[in-house]
Design an enzyme around this catalytic site. Structure first.
Site, PDB file in Angstrom:
ATOM      1  N   ASP A 148      -5.802  -4.783  11.694  1.00 48.33           N
ATOM      2  CA  ASP A 148      -5.377  -3.384  11.613  1.00 48.33           C
ATOM      3  C   ASP A 148      -5.707  -2.695  12.929  1.00 48.33           C
ATOM      4  O   ASP A 148      -6.426  -3.250  13.775  1.00 48.33           O
ATOM      5  CB  ASP A 148      -6.075  -2.680  10.445  1.00 48.33           C
ATOM      6  N   LYS A 161       0.835  -1.198   0.000  1.00 49.94           N
ATOM      7  CA  LYS A 161       0.000   0.000   0.000  1.00 49.94           C
ATOM      8  C   LYS A 161       0.868   1.245   0.000  1.00 49.94           C
ATOM      9  O   LYS A 161       1.876   1.315   0.709  1.00 49.94           O
ATOM     10  CB  LYS A 161      -0.924   0.035   1.217  1.00 49.94           C
TER      11      LYS A 161
END
Length: 321
Positions: free
Chosen positions: A231, A206
């Protein structure tokens, strides 16, 4: 032992009552008054002289007030409690604002997490407790007072183990970006120890620039596996969306997504509901809308245990492991 007093702002009272119930103490009374010019005042109504005081309040924006409004009110209440003679004031902030701005990525960038720490220190806060900050090292280095960081990992391990009963697929824990690999690795090890089996690892490439996300390449084998994406925070949902899509393209059989804090800004919840997620779970560190397709894991007992140990003299730091 000093008496224990538990306070919260009006906006955090529902969650603070859960903590109070777990502790077996009442939520202390305070006055929170707004003036016509937009200013306000806060004061304790319970006697706090010589007391061990805990302020439970997440710092976030909602339709009623901004994150900055909550922050100023919390700081003013810390000051009022110290002036009223509290022996110790601990700020228990499940979701700590400005924690993501912990380093300079562009010329003249602010270090907002350090400025936040200075504000709490300047008013005499004795300790700050929080749940799963974005960058643990930056959090610990920002403060010159005691801090206690509580990982939500044990809560989520319980959550996943319950849902994997009878699952015969290979198991993989994935990070939605490179920055979260350490967090995912710690969860992978804890889950493997709990289940007594090998757990694979994966992460998704990412890149973020000026708020725009790119990347999406999956590193790791997830074909036929039950995949747990881990996350710390879901805000707009873009990171989890990209990770879920990458894992799905990789051939995952089941996909779960876990995040300690669920902000769900804009249309995030609507968009995430379209993903092939068997479960999307967050803690109640932030209030969640009723009826949303979410599994909410209660972190109030964990915070209550931290308060209980801090009040009695420990061992509180064991909870940070």
């Amino acid at each position: 032992m000093r008496p224990l007093k538990l306070f919260s702002l009006d906006t955090g009272a529902d969650f603070a009552r859960r903590v109070a119930t777990a502790l077996g103490v009442p939520l202390a009374a305070h006055e929170e008054r707004d003036f016509v010019d937009g200013e306000h005042k806060l004061r304790p109504l319970d006697d706090v002289e010589g007391a061990d005081v805990y302020l439970v309040q997440s710092l976030f924006t909602d339709p009623a007030s901004s994150v900055d409004d909550k922050l100023v009110r919390l700081l003013f209440l810390v000051g009022a409690l110290k002036d009223a003679g509290a022996a110790r004031v601990t700020a228990v902030i499940p979701y700590l604002c400005y924690a993501r701005k912990d380093r300079r990525t562009k010329l003249h960038d602010p270090l907002s997490s350090r400025y936040l720490a200075s504000l709490f220190e300047s008013l005499g806060t004795d300790c700050v407790v929080t749940l799963d900050v974005h960058n643990l090292a930056a959090f610990e280095n920002a403060f010159r007072i005691r801090t206690l960081h509580l990982p939500a990992q044990p809560l989520f391990v319980d959550f996943v183990v319950e849902r994997l009963q009878g699952d015969g697929n290979p198991l993989v824990v994935a990070s939605p970006d490179v920055g979260g690999v350490k967090r995912a690795e710690a969860f992978r090890q804890a889950l493997g120890e709990r289940l007594g089996c090998a757990v694979g690892r994966a992460f998704v490439e990412k890149y973020r620039s000026a708020g725009e996300l790119s990347g999406g390449v999956l590193v790791g084998d997830v074909r036929g596996a039950s995949v747990v994406i881990v996350d710390d925070l879901i805000a707009g949902g873009g990171t989890i969306t990209r990770a879920t899509q990458a894992v799905q393209r990789g051939g995952a059989a089941r996909i779960f997504a876990l995040a300690s804090h669920g902000q769900f800004c804009g249309n995030a919840l609507v968009d995430l509901a379209q993903l092939p997620l068997e479960a999307l779970a967050v803690t109640n560190s932030l209030p969640q809308p009723a009826g949303a397709r979410l599994q909410v894991v209660d972190c109030a007992p964990l915070l209550a245990e931290a308060i209980r140990r801090l009040h009695s003299g420990g061992p509180a730091t064991q909870l940070s492991v």
